[in-house]
Write an enzyme that holds these catalytic residues in place. Structure first.
Site, PDB file in Angstrom:
ATOM      1  N   VAL A  44       0.836  -1.201   0.000  1.00 36.38           N
ATOM      2  CA  VAL A  44       0.000   0.000   0.000  1.00 36.38           C
ATOM      3  C   VAL A  44       0.871   1.250   0.000  1.00 36.38           C
ATOM      4  CG1 VAL A  44      -1.794   1.279   1.224  1.00 36.38           C
ATOM      5  CG2 VAL A  44      -1.901  -1.219   1.126  1.00 36.38           C
ATOM      6  N   CYS A  45       1.912   1.247   0.803  1.00 39.73           N
ATOM      7  CA  CYS A  45       2.814   2.400   0.871  1.00 39.73           C
ATOM      8  C   CYS A  45       3.472   2.664  -0.481  1.00 39.73           C
ATOM      9  CB  CYS A  45       3.888   2.170   1.921  1.00 39.73           C
ATOM     10  SG  CYS A  45       3.263   1.937   3.597  1.00 39.73           S
TER      11      CYS A  45
END
Length: 212
Positions: A44-45
């Site tokens: 996600v990052c």
């Protein structure tokens, strides 16, 4: 105690991918978006940092400087930066803090022990040129942020500062805005000669574009 709207954003000095940063000096007269990530090399990052890089023209247009934060060491940022460029199509074009000792994360309350005592949550702080905190958002590690909404919120903040209006639900730039209740009809008439719609005495809607 958590940081609150209107407070001066705490200053700090920390290493980054673009060298040491003293926050207030680095921000200068710009708006800032300070946002944290749970960990390097996480999916996600990776998508979020690629998106912030893709949006550089939008940040620049608004006079906004983004600043990311990860609690991983600087040595880990280089390899991850390559991953971001290769998988997202956009290389980092803003600094990423290497907050390995957690000083900035603790200063800004980015670690929520009941969520995870070792990782930062997805915190967002929008900070104005006076170094005041104007917006705070907190997402859990599992949910990626919507940076289009962050841009929209900055548009609202900048407009309402300049025009002394309020923006209604789901507002986007160019749409009508709300005349604050603190402004009398007589004062509003001087400020908005194009007129407005009165839905209720406390709910007056004006189209700023009609001034042009």
């Amino acid at each position: 105690m958590s940081l609150q709207l209107g407070q001066i954003a705490p200053d700090f000095e920390q290493d980054s991918t673009e060298g040491p940063i003293r926050f207030h000096d680095w921000l200068g007269e710009a708006w800032g978006v300070l946002f944290s990530h749970p960990k390097n090399f996480t999916p996600v990052c990776t998508t979020e940092l690629g998106e912030v890089a893709r949006l550089k023209p939008e940040w620049d247009k608004r006079g906004v400087k983004p600043l990311g934060l990860s609690v991983d060491p600087l040595s880990a940022h280089g390899e991850w930066s390559r991953d971001i460029a290769e998988t997202q199509g956009h290389a980092l074009n803003f600094p990423l803090l290497a907050d390995a000792d957690g000083r900035v994360a603790r200063l800004y309350g980015m670690i929520h022990p009941e969520s995870d005592p070792t990782l930062t949550v997805r915190a967002v702080y929008v900070i104005d040129p006076a170094k005041r905190i104007r917006l705070v958002l907190t997402y859990p590690p599992s949910s990626g942020r919507n940076f289009a909404e962050i841009l929209r919120a900055i548009d609202s903040l900048q407009l309402t500062d300049a025009e002394k209006v309020a923006t209604p639900v789901n507002w986007n730039p160019g749409q009508p805005v709300i005349i604050p209740a603190s402004l009398s009809d007589a004062e509003a008439g001087q400020r908005y000669p194009q007129g407005w719609r009165t839905l209720r005495p406390y709910l007056r809607v004006v189209d700023l574009a009609a001034q042009d």
